[in-house]
Design a protein around this motif. Structure first.
Motif, mmCIF file in Angstrom:
data_model
loop_
_atom_site.group_PDB
_atom_site.id
_atom_site.type_symbol
_atom_site.label_atom_id
_atom_site.label_comp_id
_atom_site.label_asym_id
_atom_site.label_seq_id
_atom_site.Cartn_x
_atom_site.Cartn_y
_atom_site.Cartn_z
ATOM 1 N N GLU A 17 36.327 -94.717 -75.214
ATOM 2 C CA GLU A 17 35.508 -93.882 -76.092
ATOM 3 C C GLU A 17 35.097 -92.664 -75.278
ATOM 4 O OE1 GLU A 17 31.097 -93.961 -78.212
ATOM 5 O OE2 GLU A 17 31.968 -95.825 -77.444
ATOM 6 N N ASN A 18 35.005 -91.505 -75.914
ATOM 7 C CA ASN A 18 34.738 -90.273 -75.179
ATOM 8 C C ASN A 18 33.604 -89.465 -75.788
ATOM 9 O OD1 ASN A 18 37.132 -90.117 -73.194
ATOM 10 N ND2 ASN A 18 38.139 -90.512 -75.155
ATOM 11 N N VAL A 19 33.040 -88.578 -74.941
ATOM 12 C CA VAL A 19 32.127 -87.538 -75.415
ATOM 13 C C VAL A 19 32.646 -86.209 -74.882
ATOM 14 C CG1 VAL A 19 30.119 -89.046 -75.525
ATOM 15 C CG2 VAL A 19 30.578 -87.765 -73.431
ATOM 16 N N PRO A 20 32.482 -85.114 -75.639
ATOM 17 C CA PRO A 20 32.928 -83.807 -75.149
ATOM 18 C C PRO A 20 31.937 -83.233 -74.139
ATOM 19 C CG PRO A 20 31.944 -83.584 -77.322
ATOM 20 C CD PRO A 20 31.945 -85.049 -77.018
ATOM 21 N N LEU A 21 32.481 -82.635 -73.073
ATOM 22 C CA LEU A 21 31.631 -82.010 -72.070
ATOM 23 C C LEU A 21 32.441 -80.948 -71.324
ATOM 24 C CD1 LEU A 21 28.770 -82.127 -70.773
ATOM 25 C CD2 LEU A 21 29.765 -83.586 -69.004
ATOM 26 N N SER A 91 25.176 -84.400 -69.898
ATOM 27 C CA SER A 91 25.529 -85.122 -71.118
ATOM 28 C C SER A 91 24.299 -85.797 -71.725
ATOM 29 C CB SER A 91 26.614 -86.157 -70.833
ATOM 30 O OG SER A 91 27.118 -86.703 -72.024
ATOM 31 N N ASN A 92 23.441 -86.361 -70.872
ATOM 32 C CA ASN A 92 22.221 -86.994 -71.367
ATOM 33 C C ASN A 92 21.297 -85.969 -72.028
ATOM 34 O OD1 ASN A 92 23.106 -89.441 -70.426
ATOM 35 N ND2 ASN A 92 21.758 -89.511 -68.645
ATOM 36 N N ARG A 96 24.062 -87.434 -75.333
ATOM 37 C CA ARG A 96 25.280 -88.246 -75.273
ATOM 38 C C ARG A 96 25.287 -88.993 -73.954
ATOM 39 N NH1 ARG A 96 28.215 -82.711 -76.599
ATOM 40 N NH2 ARG A 96 28.039 -82.669 -78.871
ATOM 41 N N PRO A 97 24.694 -90.181 -73.906
ATOM 42 C CA PRO A 97 24.550 -90.914 -72.640
ATOM 43 C C PRO A 97 25.896 -91.241 -71.992
ATOM 44 C CG PRO A 97 23.101 -91.821 -74.323
ATOM 45 C CD PRO A 97 24.015 -90.861 -75.024
ATOM 46 N N LEU A 98 25.934 -91.096 -70.658
ATOM 47 C CA LEU A 98 27.099 -91.454 -69.861
ATOM 48 C C LEU A 98 26.665 -92.341 -68.701
ATOM 49 C CD1 LEU A 98 29.136 -88.141 -69.285
ATOM 50 C CD2 LEU A 98 29.821 -90.089 -70.684
ATOM 51 N N TRP A 99 27.593 -93.149 -68.197
ATOM 52 C CA TRP A 99 27.423 -93.823 -66.922
ATOM 53 C C TRP A 99 28.287 -93.114 -65.885
ATOM 54 C CZ3 TRP A 99 28.161 -97.249 -71.186
ATOM 55 C CH2 TRP A 99 27.086 -98.105 -71.457
#
Length: 263
Positions: A17-21, A91-92, A96-99
Motif C-alpha cells: 500500500e502506498n502514499v504519495p510523497l 507524510s505525518n 498520511r502516517p508512515l513507518w
C-alpha cells in the motif's frame, strides 16, 4: 543506464500500500512486516519475474525531482520503502502516517527471518575487502544464513558483455535475494535492471554493507530515533556529503511541500 529491457511484468506494480510523497509512491509498511514480505517473495519467486525494492530517503526524492529518468526508475519499482525520518515527518504532517524502514535494519531482519525458509542471498557492490568483512559479520550474527555469492563490480559503467557475465554468475548461484550496495542513484538503476532480467528480489540497500561490515560508523540509536542520522553522516564525511545535504535537503522540502496537502 539501461533498466528497461527484459521482463517488465512486475515493474510499476507495487507490492505495498502506498502514499504519495514528493512525486513518488512511498510504501506503507511496518519494518518487520516489510522484512517478512520480502522473505516470502524470495521463497516463492522461482520462475517468476523479478521484484525491485528501493530504500528512499530525502536525498533520493531530491534527485528524482531533478532527474526524470531516475524518477521513472522509482515509479516502476515494486516498492519504495521510506528509509529516513524526514519522510515520516512530512507524510505525518500531511495526515498520511508512515513507518520508517531503515536499510541496515531491513537488511538484518531479512537475513534473520530468511533463515526459516532457507532464503539464498547474493551480495553485489562495494569492495572485495568490505564484502569479505560483511560476509564474516553476517555469518557470525545469523548462523545458518545462505550467502551463495558475492561480487564487487567495477566502479565504472559495465559493458553489455560484462553485465551478461554478472547476471549469469548471479543466476548460477541460485540466489533469491540480491542485495545491491552501489550508492545512490546507481544502485537503483541496477536493481530495476536485475529485476527485469532475473527472477530475484533485488534490493538497493545503500550504506548497509559498510555499516554491517564495520567499514563505516553507524549513528548511535538515540541519534537515529530523533531523526538526525543524516547529520551524523554529514559530520562523519563532510567533504563527500556536504553538497548532498546542503542542496538535497532544500530540494526535498521543496518537492514534498510545494503542493501542500495534495503532494
Amino acid at each position: 543506464m539501461d533498466a528497461t529491457s527484459g521482463n517488465e511484468s512486475q515493474q510499476g506494480h507495487s507490492i505495498f500500500e502506498n502514499v504519495p510523497l514528493g512525486g513518488l509512491e512511498i510504501a506503507v509498511s511496518h519494518p518487520q512486516a516489510a522484512a517478512v514480505k520480502l522473505c516470502t517473495l524470495a521463497a516463492n519467486i522461482s520462475n517468476k519475474s523479478g521484484v525491485s525494492i528501493h530504500l528512499v530517503n530525502a536525498y533520493t526524492i531530491s534527485l528524482a525531482a531533478r532527474d526524470r529518468n531516475y524518477a521513472d526508475v522509482l515509479a516502476r519499482s515494486s516498492g519504495n520503502l521510506p528509509d529516513g525520518k524526514p519522510l515520516v515527518w512530512i507524510s505525518n504532517l500531511k495526515g498520511r502516517p508512515l513507518w520508517q524502514v531503515r536499510g541496515p535494519s531491513l537488511f538484518g531482519n531479512v537475513m534473520d527471518i530468511g533463515r526459516n525458509s532457507n532464503v539464498k542471498h547474493f551480495l553485489l557492490g562495494s569492495t572485495n575487502d568490505t564484502l569479505r568483512k560483511l560476509n564474516e559479520e553476517l555469518t557470525s550474527r545469523y548462523p545458518g544464513i545462505e550467502i551463495v555469492g558475492q561480487l564487487s563490480p567495477p566502479f565504472r559503467d559495465q559493458s553489455p558483455s560484462e553485465l551478461a557475465a554478472q547476471d549469469k554468475f548471479i543466476s548460477d548461484s541460485e540466489a533469491q535475494i540480491v542485495w545491491v550496495g552501489l550508492g545512490t542513484p546507481k544502485q537503483d538503476f541496477e536493481v530495476l535492471r536485475l529485476a527485469n532480467r532475473l527472477p530475484v528480489v533485488a534490493v538497493a540497500v545503500g550504506a548497509a554493507f559498510d555499516f554491517v561490515a564495520g567499514t563505516k560508523k553507524e549513528a548511535p540509536v538515540w541519534i537515529r530515533k530523533i531523526g538526525f542520522e543524516w547529520l551524523f553522516r554529514l559530520l562523519s564525511e563532510p567533504r563527500r556529503l556536504w553538497r548532498r545535504y546542503l542542496f538535497g535537503n532544500f530540494e526535498f522540502l521543496r518537492a514534498t511541500l510545494r503542493n501542500g496537502r495534495s503532494s
